[in-house]
Structure formats: C-alpha cells, structure tokens
Design an enzyme around this catalytic site. Sequence first.
Site, PDB file in Angstrom:
ATOM      1  N   LEU A 166       0.050  51.990  87.388  1.00 47.21           N
ATOM      2  CA  LEU A 166      -1.310  51.460  87.548  1.00 47.21           C
ATOM      3  C   LEU A 166      -2.218  52.696  87.652  1.00 47.21           C
ATOM      4  O   LEU A 166      -2.158  53.438  88.635  1.00 47.21           O
ATOM      5  CB  LEU A 166      -1.428  50.573  88.789  1.00 47.21           C
ATOM      6  CG  LEU A 166      -0.699  49.236  88.700  1.00 47.21           C
ATOM      7  CD1 LEU A 166      -0.827  48.452  89.999  1.00 47.21           C
ATOM      8  CD2 LEU A 166      -1.229  48.397  87.538  1.00 47.21           C
ATOM      9  N   PRO A 167      -3.023  52.924  86.605  1.00 45.51           N
ATOM     10  CA  PRO A 167      -3.585  54.270  86.377  1.00 45.51           C
ATOM     11  C   PRO A 167      -4.768  54.656  87.269  1.00 45.51           C
ATOM     12  O   PRO A 167      -5.898  54.795  86.795  1.00 45.51           O
ATOM     13  CB  PRO A 167      -3.996  54.205  84.905  1.00 45.51           C
ATOM     14  CG  PRO A 167      -4.342  52.764  84.685  1.00 45.51           C
ATOM     15  CD  PRO A 167      -3.394  51.972  85.552  1.00 45.51           C
ATOM     16  N   CYS A 168      -4.503  54.909  88.543  1.00 46.16           N
ATOM     17  CA  CYS A 168      -5.574  55.370  89.427  1.00 46.16           C
ATOM     18  C   CYS A 168      -6.029  56.792  89.038  1.00 46.16           C
ATOM     19  O   CYS A 168      -7.112  57.222  89.420  1.00 46.16           O
ATOM     20  CB  CYS A 168      -5.139  55.315  90.888  1.00 46.16           C
ATOM     21  SG  CYS A 168      -3.659  56.253  91.252  1.00 46.16           S
ATOM     22  N   HIS A 169      -5.184  57.480  88.251  1.00 51.09           N
ATOM     23  CA  HIS A 169      -5.601  58.830  87.815  1.00 51.09           C
ATOM     24  C   HIS A 169      -6.794  58.775  86.857  1.00 51.09           C
ATOM     25  O   HIS A 169      -7.447  59.790  86.616  1.00 51.09           O
ATOM     26  CB  HIS A 169      -4.418  59.566  87.154  1.00 51.09           C
ATOM     27  CG  HIS A 169      -3.843  58.851  85.953  1.00 51.09           C
ATOM     28  ND1 HIS A 169      -2.879  57.869  86.082  1.00 51.09           N
ATOM     29  CD2 HIS A 169      -4.109  58.953  84.631  1.00 51.09           C
ATOM     30  CE1 HIS A 169      -2.561  57.428  84.857  1.00 51.09           C
ATOM     31  NE2 HIS A 169      -3.311  58.059  83.975  1.00 51.09           N
ATOM     32  N   ARG A 170      -7.067  57.590  86.323  1.00 50.16           N
ATOM     33  CA  ARG A 170      -8.217  57.470  85.397  1.00 50.16           C
ATOM     34  C   ARG A 170      -9.529  57.235  86.140  1.00 50.16           C
ATOM     35  O   ARG A 170     -10.578  57.085  85.511  1.00 50.16           O
ATOM     36  CB  ARG A 170      -7.958  56.328  84.392  1.00 50.16           C
ATOM     37  CG  ARG A 170      -6.782  56.627  83.471  1.00 50.16           C
ATOM     38  CD  ARG A 170      -6.464  55.496  82.514  1.00 50.16           C
ATOM     39  NE  ARG A 170      -5.135  55.702  81.928  1.00 50.16           N
ATOM     40  CZ  ARG A 170      -4.337  54.738  81.477  1.00 50.16           C
ATOM     41  NH1 ARG A 170      -4.735  53.480  81.525  1.00 50.16           N
ATOM     42  NH2 ARG A 170      -3.157  55.018  80.975  1.00 50.16           N
TER      43      ARG A 170
END
Lengths: 199, 152
Positions: A166-170
């Site tokens: 789940l791309p919290c890095h984005r």
Amino acid sequence: MSTTDDLLSTIGRDDDPATMARLHARLEESRDVDVAYRVVDSPLGDLLVATTERGVVRVGFESVGHDAVLDELGRDLSPRVLRAPRRLDDAARQLAEYFGGERERFDLRLDTRLAHGFRLEVVEHLREIGYGETASYAQVAELAGRPRAIRAVGTACARNPLPVVLPCHRVVRSDGTPGQYAGGPAAKRYLLDLESAGA
Amino acid sequence: MIPFESAVERHGATVLRVCRAVLGPLEAEDAWAETFLAALSSYDDLPEGTNLEAWLVTVAHRKAIDVRRAEQRRAVPSAELPEHGRHDPDPTAHDPVYDALRALPPKQRQAVAYHHLGGLSHREVAEILGGTEAAARRACADGITTLRRTLR
C-alpha cells in the site's frame, strides 16, 4: 551438579540446523498457524512479510526490527505466529518483480486489520495513487474525506502496516520533497526513483 | 506470550533432546512434531506467565507415550523388519550417552530426561510421572549413578 552436566554435555551438540529445519517444516503445514511469515531480501534490506488466512497483513522493514514486528503481530493478532515461507511464495514473487521494475501493482489479498479508524481510511485510499505518481499529504487528506487532517495523514502513513504494497511512499510533502518514511527517507527516495524510472 | 516461532527457537532443541532420551532415535522426531503441533493448537489459550519450557516438556512426555504406543501397535501384527530410511539418519542413533540413557529403566530414564535435560524440578517430574517428589529425586539419582557407571 557439574559432573552431571559433564556427563550429559555431549547431548547438547545434536540439534544441527538441518534437523531443526526438517522438524520445523512439519509445523508449517498446520492449520493452527494464525500468522505465517517469511523474510524476503530487497534493495531496502530484509523485509518481513506476514499473512493471515485473509491475506497479507504486515510488511516490516529491517530498520523497525523484525523481532519487534513479530512481537507486535503476536500481541495484536494472535501468538500463533510461525515462519512458514511457502505460504508467502506469491507475495515474495510479486515483491521481487516490483523491485525488479517488472510490476506496477500488487495483485494480493490484503488483511488491513492492523489499521483502524481514520488510519484505515487513509491506507485504503493509498491504492488510488498510481505507480510513478505522487500525492501530497493534503491531497490524501482530501481523498480520505478530512481535508484538514493533514497531520493525521502523516501519522497514518508512518504507521501503514503494509508499506510498499500500500504505497505510502507516494505521499510526499507539498513542496515535492519526499518527507518521512517508516523505512527511512533514503528508502522512500529509492522507491520514488524506481517508479519514476519505470513509469 | 512470545510469538510461537520464538518458543520453537528457544525450546525446540531442548524438547528434541528430551524426546531422543526417552524414545528410540526414529520415534523422537515424531514425538517432537506432535509436541509442537499440540502446543501450537492450544498456544493462544495459555495463561500469561506460563513456564513455556516446563509446559513443552510436559506435553512431550504425553506425546512420547502416544508415539511409543502407536509404534507398538504397528509392530505387533507385522513380522516385517522395521522401516529404515523413513527419516534421515539420526545423529544420536549410535551416541553412547543416548544409548546409556535409553538402557535405563523407564522411570529413571524419564526422570533424568525431564529433570536434567528438560529442566523440570523434581516436584514437576513427580507430577507427570506419579509418585512422590522423593521418589522422583531418587529415580534421578539412581539413573545418574547408572549412567556414570556405564559411561566410565
């Protein structure tokens, strides 16, 4: 009792790794395993990946400490936690493909039980930010229906139980700089660069 | 309660030693697996603060009896040779200490295994074997005396 200890001392040398591995494998098939995990290597260091019967429930960075992650899983889900790598073959393969630049989205069943309330709202909305794209904390606050909860979005991202997947890095600062990340700012930068090279 | 994986890591070798001491080399691995499968099954109901090693050794004692009975049932009707190669070679198959342990009378063998290898107190040994704490202490001492004589 040192003489008794001497007497039985040779007995301590028979638990060779091959035997223990063979015995451990007999536990991995059990239906009583509530949380199965494995450790996969990645450009960001070893990742601990855990699953329940519902789906992948946790991705943990080495920097957080894998023992701490296991303790957390034992406390928050069930103590019946076992290393059972084969149950995570699919997740491990997809992660390897992602880090190899060959996969843009994960096709995995997820168990988001470790996020609650607004934090759950936030992590659910992370999937709407596509590969190679970024969104600001403010934009995610808007997506999650609480436009003023920018700080809470930051907390939700920091505590995302399923980073990378789940791309919290984005989610980045409004000035475009990466901002904080559970795996460290360098890991966030790495993922953003990986995706911008591919996209 | 620590994650079950940590319990296997910390106590797996001890339980294997206990199983190998009270059973033959091949049966020991079955008993080990049965012990940890049973332990996993009830692990989420275990009271906080349980002495895990003592609990696992106690489970291993029961499973060793089950495995021994099952082996005996299998062995009686068939005149065939025991199945070799069912497991990988056991490194303790020809170990003089294990041989001497396995040659002890059952009560002594169990008492020595549970107390000296499994870390149970004499009282705990008495609880699972029946009899008094004094009898358990004596069984341990007699077993060690015989071992010492055999291994000299």
